[in-house]
Scaffold this active site. Structure first.
Site, PDB file in Angstrom:
ATOM      1  N   ASP A  55      -2.081   8.962  -5.698  1.00  0.00           N
ATOM      2  CA  ASP A  55      -2.327   7.289  -5.210  1.00  0.00           C
ATOM      3  C   ASP A  55      -2.753   6.485  -6.068  1.00  0.00           C
ATOM      4  OD1 ASP A  55      -2.622   5.507  -2.877  1.00  0.00           O
ATOM      5  OD2 ASP A  55      -4.796   6.084  -2.958  1.00  0.00           O
ATOM      6  N   ASP A  63       0.800  -1.102  -0.020  1.00  0.00           N
ATOM      7  CA  ASP A  63       0.183   0.055   0.109  1.00  0.00           C
ATOM      8  C   ASP A  63       0.741   1.149  -0.035  1.00  0.00           C
ATOM      9  OD1 ASP A  63      -2.430   1.464   0.407  1.00  0.00           O
ATOM     10  OD2 ASP A  63      -1.720   1.921   2.305  1.00  0.00           O
TER      11      ASP A  63
END
Length: 427
Positions: free
Chosen positions: A309, A102
């Protein structure tokens, strides 16, 4: 776009190399590919797109100003909203683990034996007692002192505790062990004394295909930061379009991650708190011939006003600014507007043929011209929808649909992010 799954495939023999002498690359596999542990042959393309949009809206809550952490330990992550799955090896001899990788969190942790409370996982737990290179970190060590929410056990070893906005959590021993990445060069790369969390009390909404989290953010204990001297702070990835989900591309480290070719544009990375996230500066968005100045998000309108992101599907903008972008788009499209999936604002009848206006995202010093596949996505047989959207009271987020078919390079030493239009299937 369905989430992207990153699998670093383990090789059968270990051959450590000096990573600083050259870069290396590993395979990047789409989450919905048949190679992915998340693959479900019963899902249709529409199911996968809808699920991806749902994950995107779930994930965005971590970026809200009232829940943005002051440390890496407070980010919001669930297994369903993690965009990467990464296969690495820990310990000596090597033990393969599969964990959510992540870009919005830092600590690398996995479930370990003996586990007092663990979520269900298909694979065996990591047993630190069987690794000759595993060492607990002392309470007095800088790695323990610098990490928030640590405590000291009776044997003076460091105990970590991380929690996430969805009530997921992991507690356990902060330790160091050898971490090994397999590479497409055919020579695995070993990184001794990598700081990890060995979780013995864990819970939350994790998928049974995973065993923990691999943080790729900008904080000091993330994988990228810990490999910084070996890979010169450089990594890059290339996200395949949805139509290429069965294929694979690469994530690159070190010299292999340098993005320098005709057509490359670069923009500064802005250092802000928390250092986990990668902040850029958005100046405007042009739709067709209409340039719309960015009015700011909860991060403000100055430097570092948007987060890039790879784990958020849609590009999400503050409501007022998004309304101007949507208005510019609708004024240049004559097709029939229809209702789309919940939470998606602008959709058209997929059977209507219409020209999609050019969209250019203007970052500081970098004008990124998007392709139609970056701006509209077919969500069903009848609906095609705009890949930009809004949510109230959020930071702006540059999502992965806008990043497809771009080679995107991060240089955390020079503090830049570079964009190169690319056919990721050939990368």
């Amino acid at each position: 776009m369905a989430a992207i799954v990153l699998a670093i495939l383990a090789l059968s023999t270990l051959c450590s190399i000096e990573a600083q002498e050259g870069g290396f690359s590993v395979e990047l596999i789409h989450r919905d590919s048949s190679k992915s542990p998340f693959y479900n042959p019963l899902e249709t393309t529409s199911d996968r797109v809808t699920n991806a949009l749902r994950r995107s809206f779930n994930r965005v809550h971590r970026f809200k100003r009232n829940s943005v952490p002051t440390t890496a330990a407070e980010s919001d992550l669930t297994a369903d909203s993690g965009e990467y799955l990464m296969k690495i090896s820990l310990g000596t001899p090597r033990f393969d683990i599969v964990a959510i990788a992540d870009t919005g969190s830092d600590l690398i942790w996995t479930q370990c034996k003996p586990c007092s409370q663990c979520f269900k996982q298909d694979a065996p737990f990591f047993d630190p007692s069987k690794s000759s290179t595993y060492r607990k970190i002392s309470c007095s060590a800088s790695q323990c002192i610098d990490l928030e929410r640590t405590s000291c056990s009776t044997d003076h070893s460091c105990q970590y505790a991380v929690s996430y906005g969805d009530s997921s959590f992991s507690d356990g021993d902060l330790a160091a062990d050898t971490l090994t990445l397999a590479s497409t060069t055919g020579r695995p790369v070993a990184f001794p004394k990598t700081v990890i969390g060995c979780g013995t009390f864990n819970g939350g909404t994790f998928d049974e295909k995973t065993s923990g989290i691999i943080g790729l953010g900008g904080g000091q204990v993330s994988l990228i930061s810990q490999l910084r001297t070996s890979v010169a702070g450089k990594f890059s990835y290339c996200l395949l379009p949805i139509s290429q989900a069965g294929n694979s591309s690469k994530i690159n480290f070190g010299s292999n991650a340098i993005v320098s070719a005709p057509g490359v544009v670069s923009t500064p990375l802005v250092k802000k708190s928390p250092d986990t996230f990668y902040f850029l500066t958005l100046e405007a968005i042009t739709v067709g011939t209409k340039r719309i100045k960015f009015t700011g998000s909860s991060l403000g309108s100055e430097e570092g006003n948007i987060i890039i992101d790879s784990g958020t599907t849609l590009t999400l903008l503050p409501s007022e600014f998004y309304s101007e972008v949507e208005s510019a788009m609708t004024s240049q499209i004559s097709a029939k507007r229809i209702e789309g999936p919940e939470g998606v604002s602008l959709c058209y009848n997929a059977k209507d043929k219409f020209k999609i206006p050019d969209v250019t995202v203007h970052f500081t010093n970098a004008d990124v011209k998007l392709k139609p596949l970056n701006t509209f996505i077919r969500v069903s047989d009848t609906a095609i929808c705009f890949t930009f959207n809004s949510l109230d009271d959020i930071v702006a987020i540059y999502g992965n649909l806008s990043q497809m078919d771009f080679l995107i390079g991060y240089d955390t030493q020079k503090q830049t992010v570079s964009f190169q239009p690319t056919d990721c299937s050939k990368n």
